[in-house]
Design an enzyme around this catalytic site. Structure first.
Site, PDB file in Angstrom:
ATOM      1  N   GLU A  97       5.572  20.023  -6.438  1.00 44.71           N
ATOM      2  CA  GLU A  97       5.995  19.000  -5.485  1.00 44.71           C
ATOM      3  C   GLU A  97       6.423  19.601  -4.145  1.00 44.71           C
ATOM      4  O   GLU A  97       6.388  20.806  -3.927  1.00 44.71           O
ATOM      5  CB  GLU A  97       7.143  18.168  -6.079  1.00 44.71           C
ATOM      6  CG  GLU A  97       6.655  17.003  -6.939  1.00 44.71           C
ATOM      7  CD  GLU A  97       6.174  15.814  -6.104  1.00 44.71           C
ATOM      8  OE1 GLU A  97       6.194  15.896  -4.859  1.00 44.71           O
ATOM      9  OE2 GLU A  97       5.778  14.794  -6.707  1.00 44.71           O
ATOM     10  N   GLN A 155      10.982   3.215  -5.576  1.00 47.08           N
ATOM     11  CA  GLN A 155       9.719   3.259  -4.866  1.00 47.08           C
ATOM     12  C   GLN A 155       9.007   1.920  -5.037  1.00 47.08           C
ATOM     13  O   GLN A 155       9.123   1.252  -6.065  1.00 47.08           O
ATOM     14  CB  GLN A 155       8.860   4.410  -5.378  1.00 47.08           C
ATOM     15  CG  GLN A 155       9.429   5.781  -5.039  1.00 47.08           C
ATOM     16  CD  GLN A 155       8.561   6.917  -5.530  1.00 47.08           C
ATOM     17  OE1 GLN A 155       7.720   6.732  -6.403  1.00 47.08           O
ATOM     18  NE2 GLN A 155       8.767   8.099  -4.977  1.00 47.08           N
ATOM     19  N   HIS A 156       8.221   1.542  -4.022  1.00 47.80           N
ATOM     20  CA  HIS A 156       7.652   0.197  -4.005  1.00 47.80           C
ATOM     21  C   HIS A 156       6.711  -0.062  -5.169  1.00 47.80           C
ATOM     22  O   HIS A 156       6.696  -1.158  -5.738  1.00 47.80           O
ATOM     23  CB  HIS A 156       6.958  -0.053  -2.669  1.00 47.80           C
ATOM     24  CG  HIS A 156       7.932  -0.261  -1.550  1.00 47.80           C
ATOM     25  ND1 HIS A 156       7.582  -0.142  -0.216  1.00 47.80           N
ATOM     26  CD2 HIS A 156       9.257  -0.567  -1.558  1.00 47.80           C
ATOM     27  CE1 HIS A 156       8.634  -0.390   0.543  1.00 47.80           C
ATOM     28  NE2 HIS A 156       9.667  -0.632  -0.249  1.00 47.80           N
ATOM     29  N   TRP A 210       0.874  -1.176   0.000  1.00 44.46           N
ATOM     30  CA  TRP A 210       0.000   0.000   0.000  1.00 44.46           C
ATOM     31  C   TRP A 210       0.909   1.222   0.000  1.00 44.46           C
ATOM     32  O   TRP A 210       1.645   1.438   0.961  1.00 44.46           O
ATOM     33  CB  TRP A 210      -0.884   0.027   1.243  1.00 44.46           C
ATOM     34  CG  TRP A 210      -1.912  -1.066   1.342  1.00 44.46           C
ATOM     35  CD1 TRP A 210      -2.136  -2.067   0.452  1.00 44.46           C
ATOM     36  CD2 TRP A 210      -2.863  -1.245   2.407  1.00 44.46           C
ATOM     37  NE1 TRP A 210      -3.168  -2.872   0.893  1.00 44.46           N
ATOM     38  CE2 TRP A 210      -3.633  -2.391   2.083  1.00 44.46           C
ATOM     39  CE3 TRP A 210      -3.137  -0.558   3.580  1.00 44.46           C
ATOM     40  CZ2 TRP A 210      -4.655  -2.855   2.912  1.00 44.46           C
ATOM     41  CZ3 TRP A 210      -4.151  -1.017   4.403  1.00 44.46           C
ATOM     42  CH2 TRP A 210      -4.911  -2.150   4.073  1.00 44.46           C
ATOM     43  N   ARG A 242       1.814  10.038  -6.812  1.00 49.44           N
ATOM     44  CA  ARG A 242       0.894  10.959  -7.473  1.00 49.44           C
ATOM     45  C   ARG A 242       0.328  10.335  -8.748  1.00 49.44           C
ATOM     46  O   ARG A 242       1.027   9.611  -9.471  1.00 49.44           O
ATOM     47  CB  ARG A 242       1.589  12.281  -7.766  1.00 49.44           C
ATOM     48  CG  ARG A 242       2.568  12.230  -8.919  1.00 49.44           C
ATOM     49  CD  ARG A 242       3.390  13.507  -8.990  1.00 49.44           C
ATOM     50  NE  ARG A 242       4.009  13.680 -10.287  1.00 49.44           N
ATOM     51  CZ  ARG A 242       5.101  14.418 -10.510  1.00 49.44           C
ATOM     52  NH1 ARG A 242       5.697  15.030  -9.503  1.00 49.44           N
ATOM     53  NH2 ARG A 242       5.594  14.537 -11.731  1.00 49.44           N
ATOM     54  N   GLU A 296       2.095  -3.002   4.528  1.00 45.74           N
ATOM     55  CA  GLU A 296       1.639  -1.873   5.347  1.00 45.74           C
ATOM     56  C   GLU A 296       0.435  -2.251   6.203  1.00 45.74           C
ATOM     57  O   GLU A 296       0.264  -1.746   7.320  1.00 45.74           O
ATOM     58  CB  GLU A 296       1.295  -0.680   4.455  1.00 45.74           C
ATOM     59  CG  GLU A 296       2.472   0.080   3.901  1.00 45.74           C
ATOM     60  CD  GLU A 296       3.204  -0.647   2.775  1.00 45.74           C
ATOM     61  OE1 GLU A 296       4.308  -0.215   2.398  1.00 45.74           O
ATOM     62  OE2 GLU A 296       2.672  -1.662   2.272  1.00 45.74           O
TER      63      GLU A 296
END
Length: 506
Positions: free
Chosen positions: A283, A192-193, A171, A175, A234
């Protein structure tokens, strides 16, 4: 560790908790999803005002709502981190150090797997849209910044994804921009996962099933934004944090499971090819870059939602907003856990919120020389030398396996007579204890590609320097100077007399 008591089970419970604290503002006049709702949210950050709940959104179906600033700094007097704490189901008066300690300690608890509930017990199944009915055009998806590449529907929701072998369900927040009613695109970047799991589907040449979740237990987007280790679910971490399982329900089109109390769930597949242009987007560094990139396409095949759904939004930008609170607290907890696991004496870690997640501060106890393992301090007479050895050990841990260890450009190591969450305290310490050029160690390696302080070529290569600054003072009795403050520069009887008469009339 004390588990949260009566923690909110969904976004509506979180809203009720904020309203009880006086930290929610109901906006009943008609507000447009096109920049206006985000502009109000952005101004609420900059004025530390209550979180806005937009109850009349122009251009959306009647009853569909937006909520801004769900986990930023609180307007409640004396409780600046109340929204953050309440998001985690913790008391609103918790300090920065207590929040970080709680998240770090949760890493060592056994995970509590989620509990599957029947469809009729899942509020997110109140409305099921399929085929042509499953369109994003029904919802008040906001345009956040005037310079953005499109309407951004995911600023405070999680993407549920699973590896093809089923060994890891993730989880996470990333963006996502609306292309049209049936398609979306967003950043899918390893390490990133979401990027790591997507790569596994690319290897077998199949589009990745996904579910995009808005709302639910307020801890879900918070934990989705912190750097848990690869392979850690998560949902199990949140269950450990709460001391009870998160309730989930099966998706309509896949075996993925989503939070049962979600406001909106979008289901579909993520393409193998990077065929859509995504961005730009304002950002966390506080700027709107002009950069766009090619990213995969999310198809919209099914949407389920609660009656009168509430869509959370984050108007990301200059500090302080949810990126800074969530990432700052989360990364600090990750680094603190890893340093303590390595046996290093660290009091706390904190990412100063107004430094836009570019700095990390570590504080250590005055007797760290006695606590540091495998050091014969009797052989060192120069306290600067052994402090540099200590800082080097910290750098080894942060560079050698801590997921959050290279997500800040500068790391400052200070004594714990300074509260790193107090900006006045911190600014004084950085100005007076950090040498202009000396006692700094540069570690080259991977960096966060959205960190604004790096050169464009470094961001593109995702490689650059992280600098550790040794701001430690000499050992007690070896030249450490007391503070010239009220607490330290005056004897106790004088302090008591001053305080006793402080409110006397002139």
């Amino acid at each position: 560790m004390n588990h949260p008591v009566n923690h909110p089970k969904d976004l509506r419970g979180h809203i009720a908790a904020l309203e009880a604290l006086g930290d929610l503002k109901r906006v009943r006049r008609e507000v447009s999803w096109d920049l206006e709702a985000a502009a109000i949210t952005r101004l609420s950050y900059e004025r530390t005002a209550p979180a806005p709940l937009f109850e009349n959104v122009g251009g959306a179906e009647p009853g569909f709502r937006l909520m801004g600033a769900p986990a930023s700094l609180s307007s409640a007097p004396g409780k600046p981190l109340a929204r953050v704490a309440l998001s985690l189901g913790l008391p609103p008066e918790l300090t920065a150090a207590q929040l970080v300690d709680t998240l770090a300690a949760t890493r060592d608890l056994p995970p509590v797997p989620p509990r599957l509930v029947p469809r009729d017990q899942a509020p997110c199944k109140q409305n099921v849209l399929l085929g042509e009915d499953a369109t994003l055009e029904r919802f008040p998806i906001p345009r956040v910044h005037e310079q953005d590449g499109g309407r951004y529907l995911n600023t405070w929701g999680i993407i549920v994804a699973r590896t093809p072998d089923g060994s890891w369900t993730n989880w996470s927040i990333a963006r996502i921009m609306m292309i049209d009613g049936k398609r979306m695109t967003g950043l899918v970047i390893p390490p990133q996962h979401i990027g790591l799991i997507w790569q596994e589907w690319v290897k077998i040449g199949k589009p990745m099933p996904y579910a995009l979740v808005q709302g639910g237990d307020p801890a879900i987007p918070f934990v989705g934004g912190i750097p848990l280790p690869d392979g850690v679910d998560e949902a199990g971490y949140i269950g450990a944090l709460h001391g009870e399982p998160v309730e989930v329900v099966k998706c309509e089109l896949s075996d993925l499971e989503v939070p049962a109390g979600a406001e909106v769930v979008i289901e579909g597949h993520l393409s193998v090819e990077r065929s859509a242009v995504e961005g730009p987007f304002g950002e966390f560094a506080g700027y709107v870059p002009d950069e766009a990139s090619h990213q995969p396409v999310y198809t919209v095949e099914c949407i389920t939602h609660r009656d009168a759904p509430i869509w959370p939004i984050v108007a990301e930008g200059r500090p302080v907003d949810e990126f800074h609170t969530v990432t700052g607290v989360g990364i600090a907890a990750d680094v603190l856990h890893d340093l303590r696991a390595a046996g290093l004496p660290v009091t706390t870690a904190w990412s100063p919120l107004r430094a836009a997640s570019h700095w990390l501060v570590l504080t250590v106890p005055a007797n760290w020389r006695e606590l540091l393992p495998d050091t014969d301090s009797d052989t060192d007479t120069d306290s600067d030398i052994d402090s540099q050895e200590f800082v080097h050990r910290i750098g080894e841990v942060m560079a050698g396996g801590s997921r959050g260890g290279r997500l800040h450009a500068r790391v400052f190591v200070l004594d714990d007579d300074v509260d790193p969450a107090d900006d006045t305290d911190l600014l004084w310490a950085l100005a007076t204890r950090i040498h202009p050029t000396d006692r700094a160690e540069v570690w080259h390696g991977p960096i966060h590609p959205l960190m604004n302080c790096y050169h464009p070529d470094e961001r593109a290569a995702m490689t650059g320097p992280v600098v550790l600054h040794d701001g430690l003072q000499p050992a007690p009795g070896q030249g450490r100077m007391p503070h010239s403050s009220f607490a330290e520069a005056y004897p106790a009887p004088i302090r008591r007399r001053v305080l006793d008469h402080w409110d006397d009339e002139a």
